[in-house]
Design a protein around this motif. Structure first.
Motif, PDB file in Angstrom:
ATOM      1  N   PRO A  96      32.226 -29.468  54.910  1.00  0.00           N
ATOM      2  CA  PRO A  96      33.646 -29.128  54.728  1.00  0.00           C
ATOM      3  C   PRO A  96      34.217 -28.307  55.888  1.00  0.00           C
ATOM      4  O   PRO A  96      35.328 -28.561  56.329  1.00  0.00           O
ATOM      5  CB  PRO A  96      33.652 -28.298  53.438  1.00  0.00           C
TER       6      PRO A  96
ATOM      7  N   LEU B 288      34.864 -30.451  58.765  1.00  0.00           N
ATOM      8  CA  LEU B 288      36.028 -31.305  58.566  1.00  0.00           C
ATOM      9  C   LEU B 288      37.337 -30.580  58.796  1.00  0.00           C
ATOM     10  O   LEU B 288      38.252 -31.114  59.439  1.00  0.00           O
ATOM     11  CB  LEU B 288      36.010 -31.881  57.140  1.00  0.00           C
TER      12      LEU B 288
ATOM     13  N   VAL C 133      29.246 -32.609  48.717  1.00  0.00           N
ATOM     14  CA  VAL C 133      30.144 -32.366  49.849  1.00  0.00           C
ATOM     15  C   VAL C 133      29.539 -31.302  50.772  1.00  0.00           C
ATOM     16  O   VAL C 133      29.828 -31.260  51.969  1.00  0.00           O
ATOM     17  CB  VAL C 133      31.537 -31.932  49.338  1.00  0.00           C
ATOM     18  N   GLY C 134      28.694 -30.473  50.221  1.00  0.00           N
ATOM     19  CA  GLY C 134      28.064 -29.431  51.019  1.00  0.00           C
ATOM     20  C   GLY C 134      28.879 -28.156  51.044  1.00  0.00           C
ATOM     21  O   GLY C 134      28.888 -27.426  52.035  1.00  0.00           O
ATOM     22  N   CYS C 135      29.568 -27.883  49.978  1.00  0.00           N
ATOM     23  CA  CYS C 135      30.404 -26.690  49.953  1.00  0.00           C
ATOM     24  C   CYS C 135      29.841 -25.686  48.949  1.00  0.00           C
ATOM     25  O   CYS C 135      29.657 -26.002  47.769  1.00  0.00           O
ATOM     26  CB  CYS C 135      31.819 -27.075  49.558  1.00  0.00           C
ATOM     27  N   GLN C 136      29.537 -24.510  49.436  1.00  0.00           N
ATOM     28  CA  GLN C 136      28.967 -23.498  48.560  1.00  0.00           C
ATOM     29  C   GLN C 136      30.009 -22.448  48.209  1.00  0.00           C
ATOM     30  O   GLN C 136      30.953 -22.248  48.961  1.00  0.00           O
ATOM     31  CB  GLN C 136      27.774 -22.861  49.260  1.00  0.00           C
TER      32      GLN C 136
ATOM     33  N   SER D 196      31.358 -20.216  50.821  1.00  0.00           N
ATOM     34  CA  SER D 196      32.052 -20.811  51.968  1.00  0.00           C
ATOM     35  C   SER D 196      33.531 -20.438  51.964  1.00  0.00           C
ATOM     36  O   SER D 196      34.167 -20.387  50.919  1.00  0.00           O
ATOM     37  CB  SER D 196      31.908 -22.333  51.914  1.00  0.00           C
ATOM     38  N   PRO D 197      34.089 -20.169  53.156  1.00  0.00           N
ATOM     39  CA  PRO D 197      35.519 -19.843  53.217  1.00  0.00           C
ATOM     40  C   PRO D 197      36.399 -21.001  52.747  1.00  0.00           C
ATOM     41  O   PRO D 197      37.553 -20.806  52.378  1.00  0.00           O
ATOM     42  CB  PRO D 197      35.759 -19.561  54.700  1.00  0.00           C
ATOM     43  N   VAL D 198      35.833 -22.189  52.769  1.00  0.00           N
ATOM     44  CA  VAL D 198      36.616 -23.365  52.386  1.00  0.00           C
ATOM     45  C   VAL D 198      36.643 -23.552  50.874  1.00  0.00           C
ATOM     46  O   VAL D 198      37.425 -24.322  50.336  1.00  0.00           O
ATOM     47  CB  VAL D 198      35.993 -24.623  53.047  1.00  0.00           C
TER      48      VAL D 198
ATOM     49  N   TYR E 222      40.920 -34.919  56.587  1.00  0.00           N
ATOM     50  CA  TYR E 222      39.545 -35.367  56.421  1.00  0.00           C
ATOM     51  C   TYR E 222      38.878 -34.801  55.175  1.00  0.00           C
ATOM     52  O   TYR E 222      38.137 -35.478  54.475  1.00  0.00           O
ATOM     53  CB  TYR E 222      38.710 -34.975  57.642  1.00  0.00           C
ATOM     54  N   LEU E 223      39.123 -33.531  54.925  1.00  0.00           N
ATOM     55  CA  LEU E 223      38.444 -32.898  53.812  1.00  0.00           C
ATOM     56  C   LEU E 223      38.897 -33.517  52.488  1.00  0.00           C
ATOM     57  O   LEU E 223      38.088 -33.819  51.616  1.00  0.00           O
ATOM     58  CB  LEU E 223      38.712 -31.390  53.833  1.00  0.00           C
TER      59      LEU E 223
END
Lengths: 209, 808
Positions: free
Chosen positions: A60, A63, B20-23, B26-28, B97-98
């Protein structure tokens, strides 16, 4: 230069608006577009790349950085064209016949674009003849073939064989990727390079040309 | 081929974020969470899932483990449609993209979960043939060639569905997939669905082999089921032979497969939200058919076992003369008639003045009269008998009996959608010796005629035919063994059912009954040999299947008219049979009009939050006494739900004490729009909701509108109607005051109502014991006109108007 650092930082944070703003600021300060690209945008992208390899950031983050990169490039593009600077290289990218996997290929595409490469995405489930046509039409530096299934990786070889038959093998470097693909397989089928993930694919592409 | 468009939207946020690989750190993460919520809310707008499957003979080139144990393969196809791919493309093109990636991953997860659901549906289908299924076998994965995908594409005729196949054998729309499984009773594979450990996608981010344990409490038994997470709960329960009701076969429509979650989490699905109130959801109620557990949990089977269904087998006894369709004629032989050389048959025909044909059985008996050798046989009492009794139907001698024997019986059957009642009738005196009532086993394939027809149309006609035949045979066996009546003395059988039930019994394809112009194969009377219908020699008689009027006014109603003597009526009368379809008849011997109106299942307890059929423990009477709800249950058992007459009473009392206004809204004083009627044995509330009132409004308006249209079409006033016959189970038990108060029945009918009970059975019995019935029915049919209510221009206005509770 402070503003280039700021661009790099904003890009790593995925802050597209700030990247746009800072890129414009850099241009108005008279910094050359290639400078902005290399020391600002691409620098930020390569830091993300390293962090990605070290598992410090994940897809993410890559991306949103790529998206910010895109915004930055949109600012630079008209000036880059005016100054006659060309993209580093042109890539034709697609997933081979019998394979519908889109995400991996798209990831590679967007990171490549984010690294300043021109990417022509010919899609998924692409017949070998369509790859040949695309090579003839776009005259790319690199042909990148994705295959996510053990049953479809053989198609990568089919494409290379067809290139040879068409007498086009020497005009283009061939990169392959995908979950079942290995370095050994790459050599076996006569491809030029193999990459394990989107970031390495993008770096590899730049190394190849 | 079976088509499925109803799927549950099972999706796990953690799993998506993992892929997706988002923990969380994560800032996202927050950003992505917002996107996720947004997509979750909107995703249904651009996904249009369609699944199909079909069981076929195993094609020669299909190689797979356990092939030798399989009888068939089931080919499956699932697509999410074109739009979703366009959506992701759009995001990619915009540089979002995200968003694109997240959407892509969510969609992949959804299609995977739906494909497991499709697989579970196929399991349920296979189960009906006593088969098990192998795990999913996916073309292009492992050793399975992609060419198989092409074959599935062709065999399922996917082209017709707008699907296309590329030169690489890839499906368009992109988000589509195929798989197949072997089917047979000997399959031993324990893995169900997709088997991650066998999958060739070694680096798949979705890889998940997690097993979960679901602890099930059912009737004081406790069992632990281990299975792969994301599989269907109902399928798994059935596989482990845990008793759970489901009459719609896991379609999410019947609401019977209730479970209660005691520990762990099971997110409510859309289907749950349709079936349960907010409070019930909070209390942990779910439907097993739409549950796909993702974590360990403990559940309790919450279905009330339906026992002692109250079936109407009584009818008002008519005082008509007994002149049965099977007659008896006594014959006396003179001595010389037994001595001369003229055949017995000739003598009998001459005596009766008519040429009869004789059954083989009757000829054998005649031979005993003039042959002594038979005197040594077991049955010797016919030798030299000079007085015999002929059992005759029309011009056919069925049997020869001794004059004092007098064993002549018939069977009348009311073949209902929900219940079947068979009566054993003495054809000499018209006495109903015994009746036997059972539930129609076709119920497990759908409650109403439409879902039965749909089920029959997907290749299951034989199954529907067979189960109802078995039902009738078992009722017959019960009647004969419990009364000791010799099956050879049953000489006639009459069946009255609605058009669909009769068609299914005869094994007729009947999809045409579901769509305009509702064409029927037959509505005429048919006489068919018992063994031809029932593939059984229990009886040797012929079966008379009565005639109907149209697809939706069937022989059951015609039998009801016969029973109410419509052909003899000098004054106008009405016959109202209230069920899922309300059939209404108006007229006299001069002219008859009839129609069917879609009342819905509310008065049978269907579509009512805590509705239930007329079973032991159903609340069937509700009264307000001093502002307190008082109720009675069937057989005075602890309450388990509300049946139709209870539903009617609740609305009626609500109107009486102003807790329901004339538009059908609960007043402010009803807390949260939910009225608690009772508590069941486990102290859980049995409730009545705003939605339930709406269901009642639809049902009562359909009936009332039907009544009004008929009265208008016949151009009579309420005064000109002398008698109103109310038939059917609900009509028999309902409180007439309540029915009038809610406006289902006009108040002008007060004092004219006669409850006739099961008039369809009554008509079938009348047919047996009154020889003139065929003629009477013909007279009725000649005068009767069917009105297609949907083409009546006033219908819509009337229907809306009658929804309200105006002072009646």
């Amino acid at each position: 230069m402070k503003v280039l650092n700021e661009i790099s930082q904003a890009l790593q944070n995925g802050d597209a608006d700030l990247v746009t703003e800072k890129a414009q600021e850099a241009i108005s300060q008279g910094i050359s577009p290639s400078n902005i690209l290399n020391d600002g945008l691409l620098k930020g992208m390569s830091i993300i790349g390293v962090k990605f390899k070290n598992n410090e950031v994940f897809v993410p983050e890559v991306l949103i950085a790529a998206r910010a990169m895109h915004f930055g490039l949109n600012i630079l593009k008209p000036i880059l064209v005016n100054t006659g600077i060309k993209p580093f290289a042109k890539v034709v990218l697609g997933t081979v016949k019998g394979d519908l996997h889109d995400i991996g290929k798209n990831l590679v595409g967007m990171v490549m674009m984010g690294s300043g490469l021109e990417v022509i995405d010919v899609g998924i489930d692409v017949h070998e003849d369509k790859f040949i046509e695309a090579v003839k039409e776009h005259k790319p530096d690199i042909l990148a073939l994705s295959a996510l299934l053990s049953t479809t990786m053989a198609e990568q070889k089919v494409v290379i064989d067809t290139l040879i038959k068409a007498g086009l093998r020497d005009t283009v470097k061939v990169m392959i990727g995908g979950a079942p693909v290995t370095e050994q397989y790459c050599r076996d089928i006569g491809a030029d390079a193999y990459a394990t993930d989107a970031i390495s694919a993008s770096e590899m592409a730049r190394k190849l040309v | 081929m079976k088509k499925i468009t109803e799927f549950e939207w099972v999706i796990e946020k953690e799993r998506i974020f993992k892929v997706v690989g988002c923990q969380p750190k994560s800032p996202v993460y927050n950003n992505l969470s917002k996107m996720y919520d947004y997509f979750l809310k909107n995703i249904k707008d651009f996904i249009d899932p369609i699944g199909v499957y079909s069981f076929i003979d195993i094609p020669p080139n299909f190689e797979f483990p356990e092939r030798a144990n399989c009888r068939k393969v089931v080919l499956c196809f699932l697509t999410l449609g074109e739009e979703v791919s366009l959506k992701t493309k759009e995001y990619f093109a915009k540089g979002e993209y995200l968003e694109a990636l997240l959407l892509e991953v969510m969609v992949d997860e959804i299609i995977f979960k739906m494909s497991e659901q499709l697989y579970c549906k196929a399991i349920l289908e296979a189960e009906k043939s006593g088969w098990n299924l192998t795990e999913k076998i996916e073309p292009g994965s492992g050793n399975v060639s992609l060419l198989i995908q092409k074959e599935i594409f062709e065999k399922l005729r996917l082209k017709k569905m707008g699907v296309s196949l590329s030169s690489g054998n890839m499906l368009m729309p992109l988000k589509s997939l195929t798989f197949f499984c072997g089917a047979g009773e000997k399959i031993s594979t324990m893995t169900k669905g997709h088997n991650c450990s066998n999958c060739s996608m070694k680096k798949c981010m979705f890889k998940d082999e997690e097993q979960i344990t679901v602890t099930v409490l059912s009737q004081d038994k406790k069992s632990n089921l281990n299975f792969k997470k994301g599989l269907n709960l109902l399928t798994t329960l059935k596989e482990h032979k845990i008793d759970i009701q489901s009459s719609c076969m896991g379609n999410g429509t019947c609401g019977k497969c209730k479970i209660k979650i005691l520990e762990g989490e099971l997110k409510p699905t859309d289907t749950d939200l349709r079936h349960f109130s907010q409070k019930e959801i909070q209390d942990g109620l779910r439907l097993a058919c739409c549950a796909y557990p993702l974590e360990n949990c403990t559940i309790k089977i919450a279905t009330e076992q339906e026992k002692d269904f109250r079936i109407l087998d009584s009818f008002r006894k008519s005082n008509g003369e007994i002149k049965s369709i099977v007659e008896q004629r006594n014959i006396e032989f003179e001595n010389e008639e037994l001595e001369n050389n003229i055949s017995l048959v000739q003598i009998i025909n001459k005596k009766l003045g008519r040429e009869y044909s004789f059954s083989l059985n009757s000829l054998v008996k005649l031979s005993r009269i003039i042959n002594k050798c038979s005197a040594y046989s077991f049955n010797n009492n016919f030798y030299k008998l000079d007085k015999i009794c002929l059992i005759i139907q029309d011009d056919y001698v069925l049997d020869i009996q001794m004059v004092n024997e007098r064993h002549v019986y018939g069977i009348a059957v009311d073949l209902g959608t929900t219940t079947i009642v068979a009566s054993l009738v003495n054809l000499l005196n018209g006495e109903v010796i015994k009746s036997c009532s059972i539930l129609n086993s076709q119920r497990k394939f759908g409650e109403d005629v439409i879902s039965r027809i749909q089920y029959s149309a997907s290749g299951n006609l034989d199954e529907l035919k067979n189960v109802v035949r078995e039902d009738i045979l078992s009722a017959l066996a019960e009647l004969l063994t419990s009364t000791g009546v010799n099956r050879e003395k049953v000489f006639s059988m009459v069946i009255a059912g609605n058009t669909t039930m009769q068609s299914l019994l005869l094994g007729l394809h009947c999809e045409s009954l579901t769509a305009h112009p509702f064409k029927t194969v037959t509505i005429s009377e048919h006489k068919i040999r018992f063994r031809d219908i029932f593939i059984s020699d229990i009886l040797e008689c012929e079966v008379i299947v009565l005639s109907g009027i149209s697809a939706y006014v069937g022989a059951d109603i015609v039998a009801g008219m016969l029973y109410c003597n419509f052909d003899k009526l000098n004054q106008n009368a009405m016959l109202i049979d209230i069920g899922t379809n309300g059939e209404i008849v108006i007229g006299s011997k001069e002219k008859i009009l009839c129609l069917a109106t879609a009342a819905g299942p509310a008065f049978e307890g269907g579509n009512i939050t805590n509705g239930i059929g007329s079973v032991t423990g159903a609340i069937h009477e509700v009264k307000m006494i001093n502002n307190e709800i008082r109720y009675n249950t069937i057989n005075d058992s602890a309450p388990i739900g509300i049946c139709g007459s209870g539903v009617l009473d609740i609305v009626s009392t609500g109107l009486l004490n102003n807790s329901i206004d004339k538009t059908g809204r609960f007043s402010q004083k009803i807390d949260g729009g939910v009225l608690e009627i009772a508590k069941n044995a486990s102290n859980e509330a049995i409730i009545f909701t705003q939605k339930d009132i709406r269901e009642v409004q639809l049902a009562k308006s359909a009936i009332r509108t039907g009544i009004e249209i008929l009265i208008k079409r016949l151009n009579v006033s309420y005064d000109e109607i002398e008698t109103v016959y109310i038939a059917g189970g609900f009509g028999t038990y309902m409180d007439i005051e309540s029915a009038i108060r809610i406006g289902m029945i006009p108040k002008e009918f007060k004092g004219k109502i006669k409850i006739v009970g099961n008039s369809s059975l009554g008509g079938a019995i009348t047919y047996l014991i009154n020889k003139k019935s065929r003629e009477k029915i013909n007279n009725i049919l000649e005068k009767a006109t069917y009105i297609d209510i949907s083409s009546d221009r006033t219908f819509n206005d009337l229907f809306v108007e009658n929804m309200f509770f105006l002072e009646n």
